[in-house]
Scaffold this motif. Structure first.
Motif, PDB file in Angstrom:
ATOM      1  N   ILE A 198      18.221 -22.078  56.702  1.00  0.00           N
ATOM      2  CA  ILE A 198      18.662 -20.677  56.712  1.00  0.00           C
ATOM      3  C   ILE A 198      20.172 -20.709  56.981  1.00  0.00           C
ATOM      4  N   LEU A 199      20.946 -20.429  55.946  1.00  0.00           N
ATOM      5  CA  LEU A 199      22.368 -20.777  55.979  1.00  0.00           C
ATOM      6  C   LEU A 199      23.275 -19.555  55.880  1.00  0.00           C
ATOM      7  N   GLY A 200      24.003 -19.263  56.944  1.00  0.00           N
ATOM      8  CA  GLY A 200      25.057 -18.245  56.873  1.00  0.00           C
ATOM      9  C   GLY A 200      24.573 -16.851  56.543  1.00  0.00           C
ATOM     10  N   THR A 201      23.440 -16.461  57.112  1.00  0.00           N
ATOM     11  CA  THR A 201      22.993 -15.065  56.917  1.00  0.00           C
ATOM     12  C   THR A 201      22.692 -14.423  58.259  1.00  0.00           C
ATOM     13  N   SER A 202      23.010 -13.127  58.352  1.00  0.00           N
ATOM     14  CA  SER A 202      22.697 -12.392  59.586  1.00  0.00           C
ATOM     15  C   SER A 202      21.208 -12.068  59.657  1.00  0.00           C
ATOM     16  N   GLY A 203      20.510 -12.167  58.517  1.00  0.00           N
ATOM     17  CA  GLY A 203      19.056 -11.979  58.510  1.00  0.00           C
ATOM     18  C   GLY A 203      18.622 -10.555  58.806  1.00  0.00           C
ATOM     19  N   VAL A 204      19.391  -9.592  58.351  1.00  0.00           N
ATOM     20  CA  VAL A 204      19.027  -8.193  58.640  1.00  0.00           C
ATOM     21  C   VAL A 204      18.705  -7.388  57.380  1.00  0.00           C
ATOM     22  N   VAL A 205      18.895  -7.989  56.198  1.00  0.00           N
ATOM     23  CA  VAL A 205      18.657  -7.231  54.963  1.00  0.00           C
ATOM     24  C   VAL A 205      17.356  -7.710  54.303  1.00  0.00           C
ATOM     25  N   TYR A 206      16.466  -6.757  54.102  1.00  0.00           N
ATOM     26  CA  TYR A 206      15.149  -7.057  53.517  1.00  0.00           C
ATOM     27  C   TYR A 206      15.144  -6.726  52.025  1.00  0.00           C
ATOM     28  N   PRO A 207      14.337  -7.379  51.216  1.00  0.00           N
ATOM     29  CA  PRO A 207      13.266  -8.318  51.590  1.00  0.00           C
ATOM     30  C   PRO A 207      13.719  -9.754  51.880  1.00  0.00           C
ATOM     31  N   ALA A 208      14.997 -10.089  51.651  1.00  0.00           N
ATOM     32  CA  ALA A 208      15.429 -11.482  51.851  1.00  0.00           C
ATOM     33  C   ALA A 208      15.113 -11.974  53.270  1.00  0.00           C
ATOM     34  N   ALA A 209      15.342 -11.119  54.253  1.00  0.00           N
ATOM     35  CA  ALA A 209      15.173 -11.549  55.643  1.00  0.00           C
ATOM     36  C   ALA A 209      13.719 -11.852  55.991  1.00  0.00           C
ATOM     37  N   ALA A 210      12.784 -11.384  55.143  1.00  0.00           N
ATOM     38  CA  ALA A 210      11.360 -11.633  55.418  1.00  0.00           C
ATOM     39  C   ALA A 210      10.912 -13.007  54.915  1.00  0.00           C
ATOM     40  N   LEU A 211      11.717 -13.645  54.057  1.00  0.00           N
ATOM     41  CA  LEU A 211      11.244 -14.865  53.382  1.00  0.00           C
ATOM     42  C   LEU A 211      11.007 -16.047  54.345  1.00  0.00           C
ATOM     43  N   PRO A 212      11.900 -16.282  55.326  1.00  0.00           N
ATOM     44  CA  PRO A 212      11.598 -17.365  56.271  1.00  0.00           C
ATOM     45  C   PRO A 212      10.273 -17.128  57.011  1.00  0.00           C
ATOM     46  N   GLY A 213      10.004 -15.882  57.368  1.00  0.00           N
ATOM     47  CA  GLY A 213       8.740 -15.548  58.045  1.00  0.00           C
ATOM     48  C   GLY A 213       7.547 -15.831  57.146  1.00  0.00           C
ATOM     49  N   ILE A 214       7.691 -15.552  55.848  1.00  0.00           N
ATOM     50  CA  ILE A 214       6.604 -15.846  54.893  1.00  0.00           C
ATOM     51  C   ILE A 214       6.342 -17.353  54.881  1.00  0.00           C
ATOM     52  N   ALA A 215       7.423 -18.141  54.847  1.00  0.00           N
ATOM     53  CA  ALA A 215       7.280 -19.611  54.832  1.00  0.00           C
ATOM     54  C   ALA A 215       6.593 -20.098  56.105  1.00  0.00           C
ATOM     55  N   LYS A 216       6.979 -19.510  57.212  1.00  0.00           N
ATOM     56  CA  LYS A 216       6.398 -19.915  58.509  1.00  0.00           C
ATOM     57  C   LYS A 216       4.909 -19.577  58.540  1.00  0.00           C
ATOM     58  N   GLN A 217       4.586 -18.349  58.107  1.00  0.00           N
ATOM     59  CA  GLN A 217       3.187 -17.909  58.179  1.00  0.00           C
ATOM     60  C   GLN A 217       2.304 -18.666  57.187  1.00  0.00           C
ATOM     61  N   THR A 218       2.837 -18.934  55.985  1.00  0.00           N
ATOM     62  CA  THR A 218       1.993 -19.550  54.953  1.00  0.00           C
ATOM     63  C   THR A 218       1.754 -21.028  55.234  1.00  0.00           C
ATOM     64  N   ASN A 219       2.810 -21.748  55.588  1.00  0.00           N
ATOM     65  CA  ASN A 219       2.694 -23.210  55.699  1.00  0.00           C
ATOM     66  C   ASN A 219       3.129 -23.752  57.050  1.00  0.00           C
ATOM     67  N   GLY A 220       3.406 -22.880  57.993  1.00  0.00           N
ATOM     68  CA  GLY A 220       3.965 -23.364  59.260  1.00  0.00           C
ATOM     69  C   GLY A 220       5.286 -24.074  59.024  1.00  0.00           C
ATOM     70  N   ALA A 221       6.069 -23.571  58.056  1.00  0.00           N
ATOM     71  CA  ALA A 221       7.317 -24.255  57.673  1.00  0.00           C
ATOM     72  C   ALA A 221       8.253 -24.458  58.859  1.00  0.00           C
ATOM     73  N   THR A 222       8.949 -25.580  58.851  1.00  0.00           N
ATOM     74  CA  THR A 222      10.017 -25.826  59.822  1.00  0.00           C
ATOM     75  C   THR A 222      11.233 -25.024  59.373  1.00  0.00           C
ATOM     76  N   LEU A 223      11.759 -24.199  60.253  1.00  0.00           N
ATOM     77  CA  LEU A 223      12.921 -23.370  59.914  1.00  0.00           C
ATOM     78  C   LEU A 223      14.138 -23.889  60.671  1.00  0.00           C
ATOM     79  N   VAL A 224      15.216 -24.143  59.912  1.00  0.00           N
ATOM     80  CA  VAL A 224      16.451 -24.645  60.529  1.00  0.00           C
ATOM     81  C   VAL A 224      17.596 -23.704  60.170  1.00  0.00           C
TER      82      VAL A 224
END
Ligand code: OAD
Length: 261
Positions: A198-224
């Motif tokens: 997750i590179l250089g984003t404030s993570g406040v604009v959706y739907p983009a900001a929801a994508l890391p959460g989708i990865a985490k929920q679907t596959n338990g993705a490691t988020l860096v």
């Protein structure tokens, strides 16, 4: 910039997690291009801090009177520093390192909120530009994209040569839905992901900001996360590297050898 021991340790942990991933992706935001001289939106020197965040009516205004919108656009002097930066910006060490991670077999897809095209200029091939590309135009009906050179502005608004739909800038306007094909690719990639940078984003604009959460929920993705400042996504990340992407990503590349697939 020198990297302190604690940050170095986190980059090593990131290299190890990335090495053992099967489908790694990256989501990027304006901070990724800050070192190329493209202004960010939020924060002390951000464009929205300076001009105020636009209301959600941009797309509605375009649809209500596309001719007037295009006339204003062709004469506009809105955000001149952004226009100038987009014309002359070149990929920085972060863009180049991310493209190397793809060539080395680690990163499978980049999802970017940036409209500057710098990832592609740096050599990234598998990319979805969720907020569009400032150098292109798009038909709102069939989603065909065009080089502006190939679309006449003699009669406004310009119309799609394929389907006669309205042509707008490819950059997604406030209040405009993300084009369907782009949204689908972003969601599919996030569902496949087991490791996301997750590179250089404030993570406040959706739907983009929801994508890391989708990865985490679907596959338990490691988020860096790599960002000099905390973001709205820091709390769900497994590793938070507080450094510029132009410093941390080249350091990550150095630690990794070519992946054999
Ligand atoms: P923001 O401006 O909201 O956030 C930029 C982030 O980059 C902040 O978290 C900074 O701390 C971080 N940053 C700054 N310099 C950095 C560096 N050298 N390395 C790494 N990170 C750095 O930008 P976005 O999150 O991309 O949408 O904003 C999302 C969307 O909001 C944009 O795509 C745009 C805007 O409204 C549209 O225009 C549709």
């Amino acid at each position: 910039m020198t990297i302190d021991d604690a940050t170095n340790q986190k980059i090593k942990e990131t290299a190890s997690a990335l090495s053992s991933s099967n489908h790694a992706t990256a989501i990027t935001g304006a901070g990724m291009s800050a070192e190329s001289g493209v202004p960010t939106f939020r924060g002390p020197d951000g464009l929205w801090t300076k001009y105020g965040e636009p209301d959600d009516l941009g797309y509605e205004k375009f649809q209500a009177d596309p001719k007037l919108w295009w006339e204003n656009r062709l004469n506009a002097s809105y955000m001149p520093e952004m226009r100038k930066a987009l014309e002359s910006a070149k990929p920085n060490d972060g863009h180049i390192a991310l493209a190397q991670l793809e060539k080395m077999g680690y990163i499978k897809h980049v999802i970017t909120q940036n409209v500057d095209g710098l990832h592609t200029d740096a050599g990234t091939e598998n990319i979805v530009e969720i907020h569009g590309n400032s150098k292109l135009l798009r038909c709102i009906q069939c989603e065909s994209r065009y080089d502006p050179k190939n679309i006449t502005m003699e009669s406004l608004p310009p119309l799609c040569p394929k389907c006669s739909g309205l042509i707008k800038i490819d950059t997604v306007m406030f209040g405009e839905p993300i084009p369907r094909s782009v949204l689908l690719t972003s969601q599919e990639q996030s569902q496949l992901t087991d490791f996301m940078l997750i590179l250089g984003t404030s993570g406040v604009v959706y739907p983009a900001a929801a994508l890391p959460g989708i990865a985490k929920q679907t596959n338990g993705a490691t988020l860096v996360e790599i960002n000099p400042e905390p973001s709205a996504l820091s709390s769900i990340c497994d590793i938070v590297i507080q450094a510029p992407t132009g410093v941390a990503l080249p350091a990550l590349v150095k630690l990794l050898e070519r992946k054999t697939v």
